[in-house]
Design a protein around this motif. Structure first.
Motif, PDB file in Angstrom:
ATOM      1  N   ARG A 137       0.848  -1.195   0.000  1.00  0.00           N
ATOM      2  CA  ARG A 137       0.000   0.000   0.000  1.00  0.00           C
ATOM      3  C   ARG A 137       0.889   1.252   0.000  1.00  0.00           C
ATOM      4  O   ARG A 137       1.092   1.893   1.028  1.00  0.00           O
ATOM      5  N   PRO A 138       1.423   1.628  -1.172  1.00  0.00           N
ATOM      6  CA  PRO A 138       2.268   2.827  -1.249  1.00  0.00           C
ATOM      7  C   PRO A 138       1.429   4.113  -1.241  1.00  0.00           C
ATOM      8  O   PRO A 138       0.224   4.105  -1.524  1.00  0.00           O
ATOM      9  N   LEU A 139       2.103   5.214  -0.923  1.00  0.00           N
ATOM     10  CA  LEU A 139       1.492   6.548  -0.923  1.00  0.00           C
ATOM     11  C   LEU A 139       2.506   7.527  -1.487  1.00  0.00           C
ATOM     12  O   LEU A 139       3.705   7.416  -1.224  1.00  0.00           O
ATOM     13  N   ILE A 140       2.017   8.515  -2.251  1.00  0.00           N
ATOM     14  CA  ILE A 140       2.888   9.593  -2.731  1.00  0.00           C
ATOM     15  C   ILE A 140       2.473  10.881  -2.031  1.00  0.00           C
ATOM     16  O   ILE A 140       1.308  11.278  -2.070  1.00  0.00           O
ATOM     17  N   LEU A 141       3.449  11.523  -1.381  1.00  0.00           N
ATOM     18  CA  LEU A 141       3.221  12.757  -0.634  1.00  0.00           C
ATOM     19  C   LEU A 141       3.975  13.895  -1.316  1.00  0.00           C
ATOM     20  O   LEU A 141       5.196  13.851  -1.435  1.00  0.00           O
ATOM     21  N   LEU A 178       0.908  12.021 -10.638  1.00  0.00           N
ATOM     22  CA  LEU A 178      -0.361  11.333 -10.890  1.00  0.00           C
ATOM     23  C   LEU A 178      -0.161  10.125 -11.811  1.00  0.00           C
ATOM     24  O   LEU A 178      -0.805   9.080 -11.631  1.00  0.00           O
ATOM     25  N   ARG A 179       0.735  10.251 -12.784  1.00  0.00           N
ATOM     26  CA  ARG A 179       0.995   9.131 -13.688  1.00  0.00           C
ATOM     27  C   ARG A 179       1.547   7.934 -12.910  1.00  0.00           C
ATOM     28  O   ARG A 179       1.100   6.797 -13.107  1.00  0.00           O
ATOM     29  N   LEU A 180       2.467   8.190 -12.022  1.00  0.00           N
ATOM     30  CA  LEU A 180       3.032   7.107 -11.221  1.00  0.00           C
ATOM     31  C   LEU A 180       1.994   6.561 -10.249  1.00  0.00           C
ATOM     32  O   LEU A 180       1.897   5.334 -10.057  1.00  0.00           O
ATOM     33  N   ALA A 181       1.226   7.436  -9.636  1.00  0.00           N
ATOM     34  CA  ALA A 181       0.201   6.993  -8.690  1.00  0.00           C
ATOM     35  C   ALA A 181      -0.800   6.057  -9.367  1.00  0.00           C
ATOM     36  O   ALA A 181      -1.199   5.032  -8.797  1.00  0.00           O
ATOM     37  N   ARG A 182      -1.199   6.380 -10.577  1.00  0.00           N
ATOM     38  CA  ARG A 182      -2.168   5.545 -11.297  1.00  0.00           C
ATOM     39  C   ARG A 182      -1.564   4.206 -11.701  1.00  0.00           C
ATOM     40  O   ARG A 182      -2.249   3.183 -11.706  1.00  0.00           O
ATOM     41  N   ALA A 183      -0.279   4.218 -12.009  1.00  0.00           N
ATOM     42  CA  ALA A 183       0.381   2.958 -12.345  1.00  0.00           C
ATOM     43  C   ALA A 183       0.504   2.050 -11.132  1.00  0.00           C
ATOM     44  O   ALA A 183       0.540   0.817 -11.270  1.00  0.00           O
ATOM     45  N   LEU A 184       0.542   2.649  -9.932  1.00  0.00           N
ATOM     46  CA  LEU A 184       0.687   1.880  -8.698  1.00  0.00           C
ATOM     47  C   LEU A 184      -0.643   1.646  -7.980  1.00  0.00           C
ATOM     48  O   LEU A 184      -0.679   0.959  -6.971  1.00  0.00           O
ATOM     49  N   ASP A 185      -1.719   2.252  -8.506  1.00  0.00           N
ATOM     50  CA  ASP A 185      -3.006   2.262  -7.805  1.00  0.00           C
ATOM     51  C   ASP A 185      -2.810   2.812  -6.383  1.00  0.00           C
ATOM     52  O   ASP A 185      -3.287   2.258  -5.398  1.00  0.00           O
ATOM     53  N   ALA A 188       7.886   2.493 -17.164  1.00  0.00           N
ATOM     54  CA  ALA A 188       7.417   2.097 -18.495  1.00  0.00           C
ATOM     55  C   ALA A 188       8.374   1.104 -19.143  1.00  0.00           C
ATOM     56  O   ALA A 188       7.948   0.138 -19.797  1.00  0.00           O
ATOM     57  N   GLU A 189       9.672   1.315 -18.945  1.00  0.00           N
ATOM     58  CA  GLU A 189      10.674   0.404 -19.500  1.00  0.00           C
ATOM     59  C   GLU A 189      10.610  -0.965 -18.841  1.00  0.00           C
ATOM     60  O   GLU A 189      10.851  -1.994 -19.493  1.00  0.00           O
ATOM     61  N   ALA A 190      10.282  -0.977 -17.556  1.00  0.00           N
ATOM     62  CA  ALA A 190      10.227  -2.247 -16.822  1.00  0.00           C
ATOM     63  C   ALA A 190       9.020  -3.080 -17.201  1.00  0.00           C
ATOM     64  O   ALA A 190       8.976  -4.296 -16.943  1.00  0.00           O
ATOM     65  N   ASP A 191       8.018  -2.436 -17.817  1.00  0.00           N
ATOM     66  CA  ASP A 191       6.805  -3.143 -18.241  1.00  0.00           C
ATOM     67  C   ASP A 191       6.201  -3.943 -17.084  1.00  0.00           C
ATOM     68  O   ASP A 191       5.856  -5.116 -17.220  1.00  0.00           O
ATOM     69  N   ALA A 192       6.107  -3.280 -15.928  1.00  0.00           N
ATOM     70  CA  ALA A 192       5.547  -3.938 -14.746  1.00  0.00           C
ATOM     71  C   ALA A 192       4.051  -4.177 -14.935  1.00  0.00           C
ATOM     72  O   ALA A 192       3.367  -3.384 -15.590  1.00  0.00           O
ATOM     73  N   PRO A 193       3.523  -5.246 -14.383  1.00  0.00           N
ATOM     74  CA  PRO A 193       2.095  -5.539 -14.522  1.00  0.00           C
ATOM     75  C   PRO A 193       1.256  -4.470 -13.818  1.00  0.00           C
ATOM     76  O   PRO A 193       1.650  -3.927 -12.788  1.00  0.00           O
ATOM     77  N   ALA A 194       0.101  -4.169 -14.385  1.00  0.00           N
ATOM     78  CA  ALA A 194      -0.793  -3.186 -13.782  1.00  0.00           C
ATOM     79  C   ALA A 194      -1.377  -3.752 -12.498  1.00  0.00           C
ATOM     80  O   ALA A 194      -1.613  -4.951 -12.383  1.00  0.00           O
ATOM     81  N   PRO A 195      -1.590  -2.914 -11.499  1.00  0.00           N
ATOM     82  CA  PRO A 195      -2.183  -3.387 -10.246  1.00  0.00           C
ATOM     83  C   PRO A 195      -3.591  -3.927 -10.486  1.00  0.00           C
ATOM     84  O   PRO A 195      -4.339  -3.407 -11.319  1.00  0.00           O
ATOM     85  N   GLY A 203      -5.969  -4.433  -8.032  1.00  0.00           N
ATOM     86  CA  GLY A 203      -6.959  -4.063  -7.023  1.00  0.00           C
ATOM     87  C   GLY A 203      -7.779  -2.843  -7.399  1.00  0.00           C
ATOM     88  O   GLY A 203      -7.633  -2.260  -8.477  1.00  0.00           O
ATOM     89  N   ARG A 204      -8.655  -2.442  -6.471  1.00  0.00           N
ATOM     90  CA  ARG A 204      -9.505  -1.264  -6.653  1.00  0.00           C
ATOM     91  C   ARG A 204      -9.263  -0.289  -5.500  1.00  0.00           C
ATOM     92  O   ARG A 204     -10.182   0.372  -5.023  1.00  0.00           O
ATOM     93  N   ARG A 205      -8.043  -0.204  -5.082  1.00  0.00           N
ATOM     94  CA  ARG A 205      -7.737   0.563  -3.886  1.00  0.00           C
ATOM     95  C   ARG A 205      -8.143   2.037  -4.015  1.00  0.00           C
ATOM     96  O   ARG A 205      -8.857   2.577  -3.172  1.00  0.00           O
ATOM     97  N   VAL A 206      -7.668   2.716  -5.072  1.00  0.00           N
ATOM     98  CA  VAL A 206      -7.986   4.131  -5.245  1.00  0.00           C
ATOM     99  C   VAL A 206      -9.486   4.337  -5.420  1.00  0.00           C
ATOM    100  O   VAL A 206     -10.071   5.275  -4.874  1.00  0.00           O
ATOM    101  N   THR A 207     -10.129   3.462  -6.162  1.00  0.00           N
ATOM    102  CA  THR A 207     -11.579   3.570  -6.372  1.00  0.00           C
ATOM    103  C   THR A 207     -12.327   3.492  -5.047  1.00  0.00           C
ATOM    104  O   THR A 207     -13.238   4.289  -4.779  1.00  0.00           O
ATOM    105  N   GLN A 208     -11.934   2.558  -4.212  1.00  0.00           N
ATOM    106  CA  GLN A 208     -12.603   2.397  -2.918  1.00  0.00           C
ATOM    107  C   GLN A 208     -12.349   3.604  -2.010  1.00  0.00           C
ATOM    108  O   GLN A 208     -13.262   4.064  -1.306  1.00  0.00           O
ATOM    109  N   LEU A 209     -11.138   4.105  -2.030  1.00  0.00           N
ATOM    110  CA  LEU A 209     -10.836   5.278  -1.219  1.00  0.00           C
ATOM    111  C   LEU A 209     -11.611   6.499  -1.703  1.00  0.00           C
ATOM    112  O   LEU A 209     -12.124   7.293  -0.896  1.00  0.00           O
ATOM    113  N   ALA A 210     -11.715   6.658  -3.013  1.00  0.00           N
ATOM    114  CA  ALA A 210     -12.454   7.798  -3.568  1.00  0.00           C
ATOM    115  C   ALA A 210     -13.927   7.730  -3.179  1.00  0.00           C
ATOM    116  O   ALA A 210     -14.552   8.752  -2.875  1.00  0.00           O
ATOM    117  N   GLU A 211     -14.479   6.532  -3.186  1.00  0.00           N
ATOM    118  CA  GLU A 211     -15.878   6.364  -2.773  1.00  0.00           C
ATOM    119  C   GLU A 211     -16.056   6.730  -1.307  1.00  0.00           C
ATOM    120  O   GLU A 211     -17.046   7.381  -0.926  1.00  0.00           O
TER     121      GLU A 211
END
Length: 546
Positions: free
Chosen positions: A197-201, A216-223, A323-330, A332-340
């Motif tokens: 559960r990472p956070l960007i401050l 925001l781009r990194l946050a969305r890639a990490l959910d 982007a170079e690492a081509d890491a798998p997308a998260p 979960g629905r973590r951000v969605t649940q928090l936004a709700e």
């Protein structure tokens, strides 16, 4: 040419358009020449400390150097609190002053270098008349580069000396750190991808560098959610990832989530005690901090992975490497649940206590927000009242500041005057409590004399709010903290400003009309209840008192 003329010429050629200050023997010659012969602007403050706060506000809102000028001895000591505030806020302020005449026991003699060291500022002295231009250029460059205020001593005895000085070199732009080390980028990315559960401050450094989009781009890639320090407030307003302010101002959803965070990426933030609750909010978390100054690491809180660099450049490198690492997308629905959860919390709102001749400070801030034109700047003083402004008055990132790093109330008005001098195309709103307003109200006359677009909002509960609560907590009478001030609106009119007193929320219509017409400076005196009671409770208490 004489030294004072060379000083005026140097200020002009080096791009200084506005100097804040108070005239005296040490500075009147070059300030007069600066205005008369070089088209410079001199904003004459009421008090020397006010001049430094104005330069501070100017620097914060422009990103450049704010220049203040004062005379000898007591003029310098009057600058102490404002200069310490500028130092602790890393504000680019140059304070010009001058040693007294070299005579025995001059009554205004004072250790200027010792003063600068006491405040935490740097000190330089002009030692040769011909070098004054070069010394001013060096001082401006030093302040711009280090973001540490500097006291420049131009001795009185040099002012009338005839000299031939070279044209000062232009002040270079502060160096921008280069690309971050690749291994540090990889280590940071590995920590973020490996966390549950990472956070960007983000802090003020993220705002100034333009790092928002890549955060925001990194946050969305990490959910991952994003949060800000107070000074970066509203940087992510309207985005689903936004959890608001990190620290003592966090809302319930954010506080609950902070207990689950295991990794924090800190971008251009200082990790002060208010942001981290004296490091408690970082306990048990892997902390990655990005800052352009190496001395920021560990200053307030332990850091596991420090990365020196410009916030925007480091964030861009992280996004590129991801982007170079081509890491798998998260998955979960973590951000969605928090936004709700945040939306549900916002829908609950709060119980207003407006009525009975007083206005809930939260209502006042929400109503004020609807009246302000785009581009408005906001400065708040500090005190119990300020949480209403910080939570309910939206701001434009980069156009908001709080002179509170030293914990002194009363600096807000002068800081706002300097901010208004930096941008005159839209109003600068200053929100203060009644105690801080009384300390700084004389500088409203400076805004009047210089026709500056200041809207001063005084949240007047006729007490020192924090002390009111603490006295009550000790079982003592809160009335000891209450003060019957003169009417702020009446006093403002005497100083030449327009003014409105608001006792009912509908009376903000008068404020709206004045703002729409651009009738500045404007003072809005908002009457509030020090006990924060609901109207029916306040009415009952008043009845018992009689």
């Amino acid at each position: 040419m004489k030294t004072y003329q060379l000083a005026a010429l140097a200020l002009s050629e080096l791009g200084v358009g506005t100097v804040f200050g108070l005239m005296g023997d040490a500075n009147l010659a070059y300030l007069g020449d600066f205005v008369e012969n070089h088209g410079g602007e001199f904003v004459a403050a009421v008090a020397e400390g006010g001049a430094v706060s104005m330069a501070d506000g100017y620097a914060r809102m422009t990103g450049g150097v704010g220049v203040a000028s004062v005379t000898h001895g007591p003029a310098v000591t009057n600058c102490t609190t404002a200069l310490v505030e500028a130092v602790r806020s890393r504000s680019a302020v140059l304070l010009l002053t001058g040693s007294t005449p070299d005579v025995r026991d001059h009554f205004q003699d004072f250790d200027l270098e010792g003063f600068a060291r006491l405040a935490g500022a740097e000190y330089r002295r002009v030692r040769q008349a011909a070098a004054v231009g070069a010394d001013i250029a060096e001082a401006l460059s030093r302040v711009a580069t280090t973001r540490t205020p500097l006291v420049l001593d131009l001795p009185y005895d040099l002012l009338e000396v005839a000299a031939t000085g070279e044209s000062p070199r232009a002040v270079p732009s502060p160096p921008v750190p280069g690309a971050p080390a690749a291994d540090l980028v990889d280590d940071a990315l590995a920590a973020l991808l490996g966390s549950a559960r990472p956070l960007i401050l983000a802090g003020r450094g993220a705002v100034g560098s333009g790092a928002r989009d890549d955060i925001l781009r990194l946050a969305r890639a990490l959910d991952a959610p994003v949060m800000t320090t107070l000074l970066a407030k509203d940087l992510f307003a309207g985005e689903p990832e936004n959890l608001g302010i990190h620290g003592s101002l966090s809302h319930a959803v954010a506080i609950e989530e902070l207990g689950r965070i295991d990794c924090v990426l800190v971008v251009g933030a200082a990790l002060s005690s208010f942001t981290t609750d004296n490091t408690a909010l970082l306990a048990g978390k892997f902390v990655i901090q990005i800052d352009d100054r190496s001395d920021a690491f560990g200053r307030f809180a332990p850091v596991d992975l420090p990365i020196t660099g410009d916030a925007a450049k480091v964030m861009h490198a992280l996004c590129k490497r991801l982007a170079e690492a081509d890491a798998p997308a998260p998955s979960g629905r973590r951000v969605t649940q928090l936004a709700e959860a945040v939306r549900a919390l916002e829908q609950k709102g709060y119980h207003s206590i407006s009525g009975g001749g007083t206005v809930d400070m939260r209502d006042a801030m929400a109503r004020l927000a609807a009246l302000l034109p785009p581009g408005s700047q906001v400065v708040t003083d500090i005190g119990r009242f300020s949480t209403a402004a910080w939570k309910y008055l939206p701001v434009e990132p980069g156009r908001f500041t709080v002179p509170g790093a030293f914990g002194s109330i009363g600096l807000g008005i002068a800081t706002a005057v300097g901010a208004a001098a930096s941008h005159r195309d839209a109003p600068t709103v200053c929100v203060v409590g009644d105690g801080g307003a009384m300390m700084g109200l004389t500088e409203l006359s400076t805004a009047v004399r210089h026709h500056l677009p200041v809207v001063l909002v005084v949240l007047d509960d006729h007490c020192y709010g924090a002390e009111y609560l603490k006295l009550a907590g000790l079982g003592l009478k809160p009335a000891h903290s209450e003060v019957e001030w003169p009417g702020f609106a009446e006093t403002a009119r005497a100083l030449g400003a327009r003014a409105v007193t608001v006792r009912e929320i509908d009376e903000f219509a008068q404020v709206a009309a004045l703002i729409e017409k651009g009738n500045y400076p404007l003072v809005v005196e908002v009457k509030a209840d020090p006990a924060r009671r609901r109207p029916h409770v306040a009415t009952a208490a008043a009845g018992r008192a009689h």
